[in-house]
Design a protein around this motif. Structure first.
Motif, short mmCIF file in Angstrom:
data_model
loop_
_atom_site.label_atom_id
_atom_site.label_comp_id
_atom_site.label_asym_id
_atom_site.label_seq_id
_atom_site.Cartn_x
_atom_site.Cartn_y
_atom_site.Cartn_z
N ALA A 237 45.50 44.04 48.17
CA ALA A 237 46.06 44.33 47.04
C ALA A 237 45.40 43.27 46.20
CB ALA A 237 47.25 45.49 47.08
N ASN A 238 45.55 42.94 44.92
CA ASN A 238 45.15 41.91 44.08
C ASN A 238 46.45 42.31 43.03
OD1 ASN A 238 42.81 41.88 44.21
ND2 ASN A 238 42.18 42.63 42.81
N GLN A 239 46.52 40.75 43.12
CA GLN A 239 48.03 40.54 42.04
C GLN A 239 47.98 39.65 41.75
OE1 GLN A 239 51.52 38.45 43.90
NE2 GLN A 239 50.45 37.84 46.17
N THR A 240 48.71 39.26 40.33
CA THR A 240 48.75 37.93 38.85
C THR A 240 50.13 37.49 39.75
OG1 THR A 240 50.00 39.67 37.91
CG2 THR A 240 47.77 39.89 37.84
N ALA A 241 49.59 36.17 38.82
CA ALA A 241 50.22 35.36 39.10
C ALA A 241 50.16 33.49 38.20
CB ALA A 241 50.77 34.18 40.51
N SER B 89 55.38 38.44 41.73
CA SER B 89 56.37 38.85 42.54
C SER B 89 56.35 39.01 43.82
CB SER B 89 55.81 41.07 42.52
OG SER B 89 54.11 40.45 43.15
N SER B 90 56.01 37.92 45.04
CA SER B 90 56.19 37.57 45.63
C SER B 90 55.43 36.35 45.69
CB SER B 90 55.96 38.49 46.55
OG SER B 90 56.28 37.75 47.67
N ASP C 109 46.07 39.10 50.18
CA ASP C 109 46.54 39.35 48.29
C ASP C 109 45.19 38.51 47.87
OD1 ASP C 109 47.96 41.77 49.00
OD2 ASP C 109 49.32 40.70 48.43
N LEU C 110 44.63 39.01 47.45
CA LEU C 110 44.07 38.40 46.47
C LEU C 110 44.30 37.76 44.54
CD1 LEU C 110 39.84 38.85 45.17
CD2 LEU C 110 41.91 38.94 43.56
N VAL C 111 45.01 37.07 44.61
CA VAL C 111 45.28 36.32 43.50
C VAL C 111 44.88 35.72 41.92
CG1 VAL C 111 47.04 34.90 42.51
CG2 VAL C 111 47.03 35.65 45.14
N ASN C 112 45.74 37.33 40.50
CA ASN C 112 44.70 36.72 39.77
C ASN C 112 45.46 35.45 38.50
OD1 ASN C 112 42.28 38.03 39.63
ND2 ASN C 112 43.61 39.69 39.82
N LEU C 113 44.95 34.22 39.22
CA LEU C 113 46.42 33.07 38.71
C LEU C 113 46.40 32.41 36.99
CD1 LEU C 113 48.35 31.32 39.98
CD2 LEU C 113 47.01 29.63 40.53
N LYS C 114 47.11 32.81 36.44
CA LYS C 114 46.39 32.10 35.48
C LYS C 114 47.54 30.10 35.60
CE LYS C 114 47.38 34.28 31.13
NZ LYS C 114 46.39 32.94 30.83
N ILE C 115 46.81 29.74 34.93
CA ILE C 115 47.49 28.07 34.95
C ILE C 115 47.44 27.65 33.61
CG2 ILE C 115 46.69 25.45 35.91
CD1 ILE C 115 44.92 26.98 38.16
#
Length: 660
Positions: free
Chosen positions: A26-30, A547-548, A579-585
């Motif tokens: 899945a995708n996740q956001t971080a 979330s993880s 998981d693909l991660v959509n990351l906000k830096i």
């Protein structure tokens, strides 16, 4: 590095599979929060990341050391004669030549010489075959002879006959001549040994060539200490150009040498002895590497290791034998000679040119002292009966004579205090990808009041590693980010082992693979490039919010490019999950604006079992691209199973304004 590597300071953490093969889920956001405010960062050790060389896998003999002749002194077969001359072979048969060894060499420390009795002649009833008779040497699984390149041939010869000797570089079967020189015996000392040095230039290319010495004249001739070296070596110091260049490209801050288990030996009689590896190469006796089961002529000796460190811009870190091998050991009451030997070696490295041992170093071509400030006492020996008793005697003697030398103990201090003095403690880990990634937190709870850690050997091994898998590199990257984050207690780190000749794999995986004419970096080699700016840089506080985060590791450093003085904020992120991660830096506290003009993103990715090879040397290779959205706040995509680096150019105000 050693046969006991999996037992030394090895902490295996039982944990769920965070870094292993599975389908994309899945995708996740971080969010990654970085605080780059002045005063919030911490400078990492100046010598944080380096390299570890061990004479294993023919890493030096037939590898980094550019000598092309294998068994150049005919000592590999042992001191008793007649002896095996392997890999030398005879050209001709017993009707026209008899080849044997005897103990008539002019060198007192290596008495074995080759005796050739030529029975045929260029006239008479026993005519020599076309091309003559003699011996040939295939080198280390073939010699890489290149058209237009020059080679220096050196050998010692003795004969009382009137003969012509032909020295040739040829194809593997001798049918194609690449270069030839001649020796007329009339130019030699009669009945005495003569050193002959010649230079030849190859008229063709053959990557599986051999060296041969032939004659068509009847008589007896002796040979010893035969050498063929390319003139084109790294900085002219005898190191194979391509391999030393790959080493230097890592920008290592230290070179740990010469091992490993190679330092100890299975038995002390076969341990590495520095004193036997210095001086003229012809006079070095060589020794049998009984741990990794091959002979080394010790052309790559103590002096050469010190020179190599200097050439690649690293500090030397010498691993000392403390009177302990895998199978025998010296009692502390009898260790004083070993201690004195170590002090002599340090004087050789650091003494002024007027000192006893410093003068020998100067005579070898290096009048200025080498910068030897690190000495490791033993290798994986903490559990040995005599280690601590011997250690204390070495430690006291070294500190009394050289108080600025950092002494490294074999005993692990990561989970409890040491019971003896040390500047650093050695930590080795060989384990699975899962455990390696989880060990990013190994030093989170280590006491900050004791000696600092030197992670001198780390590697993913076993089925996860193969011959150098991307999975192994990815897990190791997570581990190294953990070391960066704990660099207030972790002083230094190096991967193991460094080199492997593909013809003699004694250990897998390795960072650099080579044969006589090719070389490539494994994924772990390219992974280490992501950390070559870390030493001496500033690491900033950073927090991952998701979330993880169990499959993610991140760090943020500020580093300065030596060539132009430009500063960069490097953010590294390892995604060891599916998981693909959509990351906000989000970066706060920067004193300089981020300029997208030269900012870039670099990614190392691939299939988890992917390996590089001679056919596909860059199957797993860092890919860089521009980063047009570079800024203190940016959204990025972190693909599954990937190592990512974002180098954000911190432009000075004037430079930034002019670029707009």
């Amino acid at each position: 590095m050693g046969l006991r590597g999996t037992l030394c300071a090895l902490v295996l953490v039982s944990i769920s599979c965070w870094c292993s093969a599975s389908g994309i889920k899945a995708n996740q956001t971080a969010t990654l929060l970085v605080d780059a405010s002045p005063g919030m960062g911490r400078m990492m050790p100046q010598n944080m990341f380096g390299v570890f060389f061990e004479e294993i896998n023919h890493a030096g003999a037939g590898g980094l050391w550019a000598e092309l002749i294998s068994n150049r002194g005919f000592e590999d077969g042992g001191p008793n004669t007649p002896s095996n001359i392997y890999p030398w072979s005879i050209i001709g048969n017993e009707t026209n030549i008899i080849v044997s060894t005897d103990r008539t060499s002019c060198f007192s420390r290596n008495k074995v010489a080759l005796r050739m009795e030529v029975l045929c002649d260029n006239n008479g009833s026993n005519i020599c075959p076309a091309g003559g008779v003699g011996v040939y040497n295939p080198g280390f699984w073939g010699m890489n002879i290149q058209q237009g390149k020059a080679y220096k041939i050196a050998l010692h010869v003795r004969t009382s006959e009137s003969m012509t000797l032909y020295l040739s570089l040829t194809s593997s079967d001798g049918s194609l001549n690449l270069a030839t020189a001649t020796i007329e015996s009339d130019t030699l000392e009669k009945t005495d040994w003569t050193k002959v040095e010649l230079q030849v230039e190859s008229s063709g290319t053959n990557v599986n060539a051999r060296f041969q010495l032939t004659t068509t004249t009847k008589g007896v001739i002796w040979l010893d200490q035969v050498s063929v070296m390319p003139l084109d070596t790294y900085k002219g110091h005898g190191f194979r150009m391509e391999l030393a260049s790959m080493l230097a490209d890592l920008k290592p801050r230290f070179l740990r040498f010469p091992g490993g288990s190679y330092v100890e030996g299975e038995w002390l009689m076969n341990a590495f002895r520095w004193r036997e590896t210095i001086g003229p190469w012809e006079e070095r006796p060589g020794h049998f590497n009984d741990v990794w089961k091959y002979w080394t002529d010790d052309g790559l000796g103590f002096y050469e290791f010190l020179q190599l460190a200097e050439d690649i811009g690293a500090l030397p870190l010498w691993v000392v034998n403390t009177g302990i091998s895998h199978n025998d050991q010296v009692n502390p009451s009898s260790i004083s000679a070993f201690v004195k030997d170590t002090l002599d070696a340090i004087e050789f490295a650091r003494g002024d040119s007027g000192s006893k041992w410093g003068s020998i170093r100067a005579s070898m071509g290096h009048p200025e002292p080498f910068q030897l400030y690190y000495v490791a006492l033993g290798n994986q020996d903490c559990s040995k009966r005599n280690y601590k008793g011997n250690y204390l005697k070495f430690y006291s003697a070294i500190k009394d004579a050289y108080p600025d030398i950092q002494v490294i103990s074999n005993c692990d201090g990561s989970s409890g205090p040491l019971d003896h003095p040390a500047d650093l403690f050695d930590f080795h880990v060989y384990t699975s990808a899962n455990n390696m990634f989880s060990m990013a937190h190994q030093f989170d709870r280590t006491s900050r009041s004791g000696p600092k850690a030197f992670v001198s050997e780390y590697a993913v091994t076993g089925k996860d590693a193969g011959k150098g898998s991307f999975l192994a590199a990815l897990a190791q990257a997570g581990f190294l980010i953990g070391l960066e984050r704990n660099s207030d207690i972790v002083e230094m780190a190096s991967n193991a082992p460094l080199f492997v000749n593909d013809n003699d794999r004694r250990w897998s995986p390795d960072a650099i693979v080579f044969n006589s004419w090719q070389q490539y970096g494994t994924p772990s080699y390219w992974m280490q490039h992501f950390f070559k700016e870390s030493s001496g840089s500033t690491i900033h506080p950073s927090v991952l919010q998701a979330s993880s985060t169990k499959s993610l590791m991140a760090s943020a450093i500020t580093w300065q490019k030596s060539e132009d003085g430009n500063k960069y904020l490097k953010i590294k992120i390892v995604n060891c999950g599916s998981d693909l991660v959509n990351l906000k830096i989000s970066v706060t506290g920067l004193e300089n604006d981020v300029c997208s003009c030269v900012s870039k993103k670099t990614v190392l990715s691939g299939g988890l079992t992917d390996e590089n090879s001679f056919r596909e040397p860059k199957k797993v290779f860092p890919v860089s691209s521009k980063l047009p959205n570079a800024g203190s706040n940016m959204d990025v995509v972190i693909t599954p199973y990937s190592l990512n680096a974002f180098d954000l150019f911190l432009a000075p105000p004037a430079s930034y304004s002019s670029s707009m």
